[in-house]
Structure formats: C-alpha cells, structure tokens
Design an enzyme around this catalytic site. Structure first.
Site, PDB file in Angstrom:
ATOM      1  N   SER A 263       0.710  -1.133  -0.167  1.00 14.65           N
ATOM      2  CA  SER A 263       0.077   0.113   0.467  1.00 14.65           C
ATOM      3  C   SER A 263       0.787   1.236  -0.255  1.00 14.65           C
ATOM      4  O   SER A 263       2.085   0.858   0.778  1.00 14.65           O
ATOM      5  CB  SER A 263      -1.179   0.103   1.170  1.00 14.65           C
ATOM      6  OG  SER A 263      -1.801   1.091   1.334  1.00 14.65           O
TER       7      SER A 263
ATOM      8  N   TYR B 235      -1.108  -0.885  10.713  1.00 11.24           N
ATOM      9  CA  TYR B 235      -1.025  -0.949   9.197  1.00 11.24           C
ATOM     10  C   TYR B 235      -0.487  -0.634   7.972  1.00 11.24           C
ATOM     11  O   TYR B 235       0.013  -2.220   7.379  1.00 11.24           O
ATOM     12  CB  TYR B 235      -2.248  -0.638   8.969  1.00 11.24           C
ATOM     13  CG  TYR B 235      -2.958  -0.384   7.249  1.00 11.24           C
ATOM     14  CD1 TYR B 235      -3.554  -1.565   6.614  1.00 11.24           C
ATOM     15  CD2 TYR B 235      -2.977   0.477   7.120  1.00 11.24           C
ATOM     16  CE1 TYR B 235      -3.650  -2.257   5.732  1.00 11.24           C
ATOM     17  CE2 TYR B 235      -3.232   0.326   5.113  1.00 11.24           C
ATOM     18  CZ  TYR B 235      -3.650  -0.819   4.280  1.00 11.24           C
ATOM     19  OH  TYR B 235      -4.383  -1.158   3.068  1.00 11.24           O
TER      20      TYR B 235
END
Length: 265
Positions: free
Chosen positions: A143, A156
């Site tokens: 990401s 995350y």
C-alpha cells in the site's frame, strides 16, 4: 517467453473473492492461466469460478479458507501439491485504524498475521517451487501507506512496510533464477475495504480513488521490469515528495494531523 508459459499453468490468488484479488483473477484468466482462488466466502468464490471457467475456458480450484486460522498455509500447500503453480498473487489483507491503544489487540495482531506473516510463508513455499523450475512470478500487495509511518493507521502501515521491504529484497534474490517479484503499492482503491473506513472522511486526506482495473493491469505489466509499482500519477508524485522533498518526521506529523481530522469523532 509468452506470459502463460512463464507464469502458468496455474496461478494462486489470496483474497480472490472481491476487489483487487477478483480483478487479478479476471485479468489472469483472460491470459489463459488456470486459477486457485482462495478466500473466506465460498458463495462468491464459486460464482467467480463458474463465470471465469465459462468465459475463458480455464480450470479453477476453489479453496474456502480463513487465512487467520491456524494451519491455513499448510492447507493451501496440501491443496496445491499436485498443481504446477507459476504465479502467486499475495493479496489478502485487512486494516485497523484509530488510536493504537484503544484498538482491539487481537485485531491488531491479526493485521500482522494476515498482511505480513501469511504472505511471507506463502512466498517461501511457492518461491521454492518456482526457483526449482527457474521461472514464475510473485506479486505482493502492499500500500502507499506502507511507504510512510501513518499515525492512526500505525500497525497497518507498518505491516505494509514489511511487505514492501520483503518483496523488494526478494526481487533481487529471485531474479537470478528467472523468477520475477514485484510489489504493488496501490493508493486508495475502490474495493470493499472502503466499507471498513466509513468513519474516515477521505476528502480530508491527500488521496484520490482509483479503480481496480488499471491498478491490476499496471502490476502485471511491471513483472520482470520493476521492484515496486505505484499506480497513478498523483500517488507517484506523493511518494517522490515524501522521499526526497520532506523530512520523514515532518511527513509523519503531517499525516498524523490530517488523519486525526479525517477520523469522525
């Protein structure tokens, strides 16, 4: 070498029932690869399997599996032992956001397992198989949040940073044996993960929404050419500015301020 000759005859996709994983399934099926589809929701997997077999005349194997279960990786290894897997799309993931100390510890631990440990284990297994045949491809899905330290997405972003570093290093290690590795770092993409972020006002963040088709297409085009691919001009621009124009501590503080404002009280 033709795409399906180098990366086929079988590809495995985790998180295949929706979003980026489902789009990988469609684009790989269009290239003639047989597919191992792994996800929790059996109804969605069976529906996707039927449509792909009918449209592209390929074979599919459905593995209904929660990758957070103990023994999940061993089950995948057992279910695929007789298949010649030349492509692994390590896509399954989850996010937890909010103040770290107020978040559920079990969920934060699951983020690490699903986003980092499971793809590492699968890359180890299928990477060994590909090295033996001297061809194949692995795509790690990270990401843009993995390129920075993001407060309120702390664990995350850390898990995606692990995948970023792992995949980039394995690109170098594997390429001498003919195995291509690339890390896909999408920005905000129109997937079901958005449903888990309804309390985040995305308009207050310097990100924009992309569709899955160009994201996946860019990843497949980058196999054998790049270590990391960030789809979208603005996403690339943000990454460059973060690396070369802004001190890391300042960027972390800026993201912390913006994300705090974006999370609805």
């Amino acid at each position: 070498m033709m795409f399906n000759e180098k990366y086929g005859p079988w590809a495995i996709i985790t998180g295949a029932s929706s979003g980026i994983g489902k789009e990988f399934a469609n684009q790989l099926a269009s290239k003639g690869l047989n597919l191992v589809l792994v996800a929790r929701r059996n109804d969605k997997l069976l529906d996707l399997s039927e449509k792909l077999e009918l449209k592209f005349k390929i074979q599919t194997k459905v593995i209904k599996l929660d990758l957070l279960e103990i023994g999940s990786v061993e089950k995948i290894i057992l279910e695929t032992k007789d298949l010649n897997v030349g492509m692994a799309i390590l896509n399954a993931g989850m996010e937890v956001h909010g103040s770290f100390l107020f978040n559920n510890l079990e969920k934060e631990t699951n983020v690490l397992r699903l986003n980092a440990i499971v793809p590492m284990q699968l890359a180890h297994h299928f990477g060994n198989k590909m090295i033996q045949r001297k061809k194949g491809g692995i795509i790690f899905v990270s990401s843009t949040f993995g390129h920075q330290a993001i407060p309120y997405f702390a664990n995350y972003s850390a898990s995606k940073s692990y995948i970023l570093n792992l995949g980039q290093a394995l690109n170098y290690e594997f390429k001498k044996s003919g195995v291509d590795v690339v890390v896909l770092s999408p920005g905000l993409t129109n997937t079901e993960m958005l449903n888990d972020m309804k309390d985040v006002n995305l308009k207050k963040l310097p990100i924009y929404l992309m569709q899955v088709t160009p994201v996946v297409k860019k990843a497949l085009q980058s196999l054998g050419k790049n270590q990391i691919i960030i789809p979208g001009f603005l996403n690339n621009l943000m990454d460059v500015l973060g690396k070369f124009a802004t001190p890391r501590w300042l960027l972390t503080n800026a993201f912390g301020f913006l994300v705090f404002r974006a999370i609805k009280k």
